[in-house]
Design a protein around this motif. Sequence first.
Motif, mmCIF file in Angstrom:
data_model
loop_
_atom_site.group_PDB
_atom_site.id
_atom_site.type_symbol
_atom_site.label_atom_id
_atom_site.label_comp_id
_atom_site.label_asym_id
_atom_site.label_seq_id
_atom_site.Cartn_x
_atom_site.Cartn_y
_atom_site.Cartn_z
ATOM 1 N N ALA A 177 0.814 -1.216 0.000
ATOM 2 C CA ALA A 177 0.000 0.000 0.000
ATOM 3 C C ALA A 177 0.847 1.267 0.000
ATOM 4 O O ALA A 177 0.325 2.368 -0.221
ATOM 5 C CB ALA A 177 -0.930 -0.005 1.209
ATOM 6 N N GLY A 178 2.151 1.111 0.292
ATOM 7 C CA GLY A 178 3.030 2.282 0.241
ATOM 8 C C GLY A 178 3.870 2.545 1.466
ATOM 9 O O GLY A 178 4.646 3.504 1.488
ATOM 10 N N ALA A 190 14.144 0.769 3.290
ATOM 11 C CA ALA A 190 13.525 0.060 2.168
ATOM 12 C C ALA A 190 12.242 0.753 1.753
ATOM 13 O O ALA A 190 11.402 1.082 2.591
ATOM 14 C CB ALA A 190 13.234 -1.395 2.546
ATOM 15 N N ASP A 191 12.092 0.962 0.453
ATOM 16 C CA ASP A 191 10.848 1.481 -0.097
ATOM 17 C C ASP A 191 9.845 0.333 -0.189
ATOM 18 O O ASP A 191 10.164 -0.820 0.101
ATOM 19 C CB ASP A 191 11.106 2.106 -1.465
ATOM 20 C CG ASP A 191 10.004 3.079 -1.884
ATOM 21 O OD1 ASP A 191 8.973 3.144 -1.190
ATOM 22 O OD2 ASP A 191 10.167 3.754 -2.913
ATOM 23 N N TRP A 192 8.670 0.620 -0.654
ATOM 24 C CA TRP A 192 7.576 -0.354 -0.658
ATOM 25 C C TRP A 192 7.909 -1.633 -1.425
ATOM 26 O O TRP A 192 7.484 -2.727 -1.031
ATOM 27 C CB TRP A 192 6.319 0.281 -1.262
ATOM 28 C CG TRP A 192 6.434 0.524 -2.744
ATOM 29 C CD1 TRP A 192 7.062 1.554 -3.354
ATOM 30 C CD2 TRP A 192 5.900 -0.300 -3.786
ATOM 31 N NE1 TRP A 192 6.962 1.445 -4.720
ATOM 32 C CE2 TRP A 192 6.257 0.318 -5.012
ATOM 33 C CE3 TRP A 192 5.159 -1.475 -3.807
ATOM 34 C CZ2 TRP A 192 5.895 -0.217 -6.243
ATOM 35 C CZ3 TRP A 192 4.797 -2.010 -5.034
ATOM 36 C CH2 TRP A 192 5.161 -1.389 -6.234
ATOM 37 N N ASN A 193 8.697 -1.545 -2.493
ATOM 38 C CA ASN A 193 8.984 -2.699 -3.330
ATOM 39 C C ASN A 193 10.415 -3.203 -3.200
ATOM 40 O O ASN A 193 10.851 -4.063 -3.960
ATOM 41 C CB ASN A 193 8.697 -2.378 -4.805
ATOM 42 C CG ASN A 193 9.515 -1.206 -5.315
ATOM 43 O OD1 ASN A 193 10.093 -0.461 -4.526
ATOM 44 N ND2 ASN A 193 9.561 -1.033 -6.615
ATOM 45 N N LYS A 279 10.312 9.877 -6.332
ATOM 46 C CA LYS A 279 10.400 8.683 -7.175
ATOM 47 C C LYS A 279 9.013 8.172 -7.551
ATOM 48 O O LYS A 279 8.778 7.748 -8.675
ATOM 49 C CB LYS A 279 11.200 7.601 -6.448
ATOM 50 C CG LYS A 279 11.510 6.389 -7.308
ATOM 51 C CD LYS A 279 12.544 5.487 -6.666
ATOM 52 C CE LYS A 279 12.050 4.888 -5.357
ATOM 53 N NZ LYS A 279 13.000 3.863 -4.839
ATOM 54 N N ARG A 280 8.077 8.238 -6.600
ATOM 55 C CA ARG A 280 6.717 7.753 -6.867
ATOM 56 C C ARG A 280 5.971 8.661 -7.837
ATOM 57 O O ARG A 280 5.205 8.182 -8.671
ATOM 58 C CB ARG A 280 5.944 7.624 -5.551
ATOM 59 C CG ARG A 280 6.484 6.521 -4.661
ATOM 60 C CD ARG A 280 5.668 6.342 -3.400
ATOM 61 N NE ARG A 280 6.242 5.303 -2.549
ATOM 62 C CZ ARG A 280 5.713 4.900 -1.412
ATOM 63 N NH1 ARG A 280 4.582 5.461 -0.981
ATOM 64 N NH2 ARG A 280 6.294 3.951 -0.704
#
Length: 377
Positions: A177-178, A190-193, A279-280
């Motif tokens: 979800a983010g 760490a980012d979401w992915n 980035k998003r």
Amino acid sequence: MHNVVPNSRAYIAICARRARRLGVDIRVDVRATGFIVEGGRVRGVRASLKSGESVEYRASGAVVLASGDYSASPDLKREFISPAAATIEPVNVYSTGDGHRMATDVGATVINGHLAHIGVRFIPPPRSSIAESLPAFRPLARLIRIAMQRLPMALLRPFLMKFLVTVLEPAPNLFAAGAILIGSKGELVADWNDDRIAALGAVHDHRGYILFDGAIAKAFESWPNYISTAPGIAYAYLADYRRNRADLFHSAPTLEAVAAQLGIPGQAIRAAVDAVNAKREGAGDRAPKPLSTGPFYLLGPAKLLIPFTDGGLAVDTSHRVLDAGGAPIPGLYAAGSTGQGGLLLEGHGHHLGWAFTSGRLAGRNAALESVSPPLLR
């Protein structure tokens, strides 16, 4: 399989009670250090008492290794998994791999030694809950079972949540979800992915905080967006962490304010979120929305832990331990994680199921070795 009442200690208490009634002599505070091998056969074990005294125990039939995995052994984790894994703490500090070490000293081999379950889990609460201290008393267990079957969930939920918000893994859908992982200095871990396991593995203390905004928080107040769960019990949402884990739950109108609650530099966390949002925004629909809606939340700390390792001694269908050439080592059996023998156990409760099944079979086969051949026929 693992939804036992009144708590997980009931497994040991009930099995030990039954074993003593059958005449089993249970020795505690004793650590096995090696095998007694005579005439090419394992005859017993050498051990040390808590006092430091060395003792020997001899088997009338055969020896069964049921000493668990090696998630608490830095040396074995370094040897079989990686140097990085050796630095990750275990869930069970008693899984020291003594059985694996003793068996390999007499020629046994380990299969799938490189496999381990490594996960991100919330740290346990500073104090144990009342449920954890309840005795394994059969009438009490029956009363709890009846209550769970008949009482409304509204009454049961406060008690169930004490378990669901303790040391379980945060659900992956929170990150999908983010949500992101932030380090103790406000840096982006760490980012979401991103690979959260690898990212936390590179952090010196393997700890981080889950950061998300008000839009994500609103979504995780109800089904289907839960933060943690245990199959067959219930689901824990954000409100459950707010009520039951004040030590983990942090919220404030701004990023700087929520960071201040944990002593995290506000400028650093702002820079991390700004970088994520930039980035998003450039990714369009391929990424979650930017983290921009207050209030902001930090859950944690969450820590990288190893619940179990999957490397087990090679065994045959009778649970006899095999040497490097595939021949049984006379007088030696293995069960549970020690005798996993290449079996891959995926899913909730499978390790428990294997422990009970393999333990019963290995114990029976080992005991039969003390019976004369005519009786076996």
